[in-house]
Design a protein around this motif. Structure first.
Motif, PDB file in Angstrom:
ATOM      1  N   LEU A 118      69.681 132.760  93.423  1.00  0.00           N
ATOM      2  CA  LEU A 118      69.697 133.956  94.255  1.00  0.00           C
ATOM      3  C   LEU A 118      70.894 134.849  93.925  1.00  0.00           C
ATOM      4  N   LEU A 119      72.075 134.261  93.783  1.00  0.00           N
ATOM      5  CA  LEU A 119      73.276 135.027  93.458  1.00  0.00           C
ATOM      6  C   LEU A 119      73.184 135.596  92.040  1.00  0.00           C
ATOM      7  N   GLU A 120      72.762 134.790  91.082  1.00  0.00           N
ATOM      8  CA  GLU A 120      72.626 135.278  89.706  1.00  0.00           C
ATOM      9  C   GLU A 120      71.651 136.451  89.636  1.00  0.00           C
ATOM     10  N   ASP A 121      70.514 136.336  90.310  1.00  0.00           N
ATOM     11  CA  ASP A 121      69.528 137.422  90.312  1.00  0.00           C
ATOM     12  C   ASP A 121      70.099 138.698  90.936  1.00  0.00           C
ATOM     13  N   THR A 122      70.878 138.536  92.000  1.00  0.00           N
ATOM     14  CA  THR A 122      71.489 139.700  92.650  1.00  0.00           C
ATOM     15  C   THR A 122      72.511 140.355  91.726  1.00  0.00           C
ATOM     16  N   ILE A 123      73.284 139.548  91.013  1.00  0.00           N
ATOM     17  CA  ILE A 123      74.256 140.094  90.053  1.00  0.00           C
ATOM     18  C   ILE A 123      73.524 140.873  88.961  1.00  0.00           C
ATOM     19  N   ARG A 124      72.460 140.296  88.424  1.00  0.00           N
ATOM     20  CA  ARG A 124      71.704 140.988  87.372  1.00  0.00           C
ATOM     21  C   ARG A 124      71.118 142.310  87.875  1.00  0.00           C
ATOM     22  N   THR A 181      79.356 141.192  77.902  1.00  0.00           N
ATOM     23  CA  THR A 181      79.696 142.330  77.056  1.00  0.00           C
ATOM     24  C   THR A 181      79.558 143.578  77.923  1.00  0.00           C
ATOM     25  N   ASP A 182      79.784 144.750  77.330  1.00  0.00           N
ATOM     26  CA  ASP A 182      79.688 145.976  78.114  1.00  0.00           C
ATOM     27  C   ASP A 182      78.276 146.262  78.608  1.00  0.00           C
ATOM     28  N   ASP A 183      77.279 145.574  78.046  1.00  0.00           N
ATOM     29  CA  ASP A 183      75.899 145.839  78.479  1.00  0.00           C
ATOM     30  C   ASP A 183      75.051 144.597  78.730  1.00  0.00           C
ATOM     31  N   ALA A 184      75.672 143.415  78.721  1.00  0.00           N
ATOM     32  CA  ALA A 184      74.893 142.196  78.952  1.00  0.00           C
ATOM     33  C   ALA A 184      75.740 141.116  79.608  1.00  0.00           C
ATOM     34  N   ILE A 185      75.056 140.283  80.349  1.00  0.00           N
ATOM     35  CA  ILE A 185      75.713 139.169  81.022  1.00  0.00           C
ATOM     36  C   ILE A 185      74.850 137.924  80.835  1.00  0.00           C
ATOM     37  N   SER A 186      75.495 136.802  80.534  1.00  0.00           N
ATOM     38  CA  SER A 186      74.781 135.532  80.385  1.00  0.00           C
ATOM     39  C   SER A 186      75.410 134.516  81.316  1.00  0.00           C
ATOM     40  N   PHE A 187      74.561 133.746  81.973  1.00  0.00           N
ATOM     41  CA  PHE A 187      75.023 132.689  82.858  1.00  0.00           C
ATOM     42  C   PHE A 187      74.899 131.341  82.161  1.00  0.00           C
ATOM     43  N   GLU A 188      75.759 130.398  82.528  1.00  0.00           N
ATOM     44  CA  GLU A 188      75.650 129.048  81.980  1.00  0.00           C
ATOM     45  C   GLU A 188      74.304 128.461  82.349  1.00  0.00           C
ATOM     46  N   GLU A 189      73.813 127.581  81.482  1.00  0.00           N
ATOM     47  CA  GLU A 189      72.528 126.902  81.679  1.00  0.00           C
ATOM     48  C   GLU A 189      71.350 127.860  81.589  1.00  0.00           C
ATOM     49  N   GLU A 190      71.489 128.918  80.759  1.00  0.00           N
ATOM     50  CA  GLU A 190      70.352 129.820  80.515  1.00  0.00           C
ATOM     51  C   GLU A 190      69.681 129.415  79.236  1.00  0.00           C
TER      52      GLU A 190
END
Length: 191
Positions: free
Chosen positions: A3-9, A182-191
């Motif tokens: 839920l938090l990861e989706d909200t951040i994205r 990066t300036d245009d992307a975010i990756s979460f652990e365990e993706e």
């Protein structure tokens, strides 16, 4: 925590210099339903720890800590960044460098509210270099309190603070762990 990861994205913004702007739901304007779900997750993670107080730092960790305090059924305490006239001189204090603000603050907690009988869960919104957690743990160590662990909303794992603290024996539970940004992307652990 998906839920938090989706909200951040969906709602977060990445700014140059490794800054993740999520103040539209976490610490300026606050999504209280999201904070409640986060508090429930912290409670699930630390359910057997007999926590009697939650500690955070002024100001952005206060909302998360307050909701967690309701869920845990215990008071929250926040380290203040400035001494007002109504705080006695009898305080625990330490210096904490802020990655986001680029400064160092002397933070304090009244000795009246933090002591050797306390079992502390530290709650904060971000973990980057680990300086805030080191400082908050120092306050607890000065008081003889037991730090059972830390509950972090967003950990920037690529900055190393979480791994440094874990290697020193601190339990750190982060609800969203960013492995790279990066300036245009975010990756979460365990993706």
């Amino acid at each position: 925590m998906k839920l938090l990861e989706d909200t951040i994205r969906r709602e977060g913004t990445i700014r140059p210099g490794g800054i993740l702007k999520i103040d539209n739901f976490l610490n300026h304007q606050i999504d209280t339903k999201l904070l409640y779900e986060m508090a429930l997750e912290f409670k699930r993670l630390y359910t057997d720890e007999e926590i009697n107080k939650i500690l955070t730092i002024e100001a952005s960790g206060i909302a998360i800590a307050a909701v967690a305090g309701v869920v845990f059924g215990c008071p929250i305490l926040f380290a203040k960044k400035s001494k007002s006239r109504n705080i006695s001189d009898d305080v625990w204090s330490t210096e904490i460098a802020s990655f986001t603000h680029g400064n160092t603050n002397t933070v304090m907690v009244s000795k009246e509210y933090l002591g050797s009988n306390d079992r502390i869960l530290i709650i904060d919104d971000f973990l980057a270099t680990g300086a805030a957690l080191v400082g908050l743990k120092d306050l607890c160590d000065q008081a003889g309190a037991t730090v059972v662990g830390a509950g972090i909303a967003v950990e920037k794992a690529f900055q190393g603070g979480g791994n440094m603290l874990r290697s020193q024996g601190m339990r750190v539970e982060s609800l969203a762990k960013i492995s790279s940004m990066t300036d245009d992307a975010i990756s979460f652990e365990e993706e």
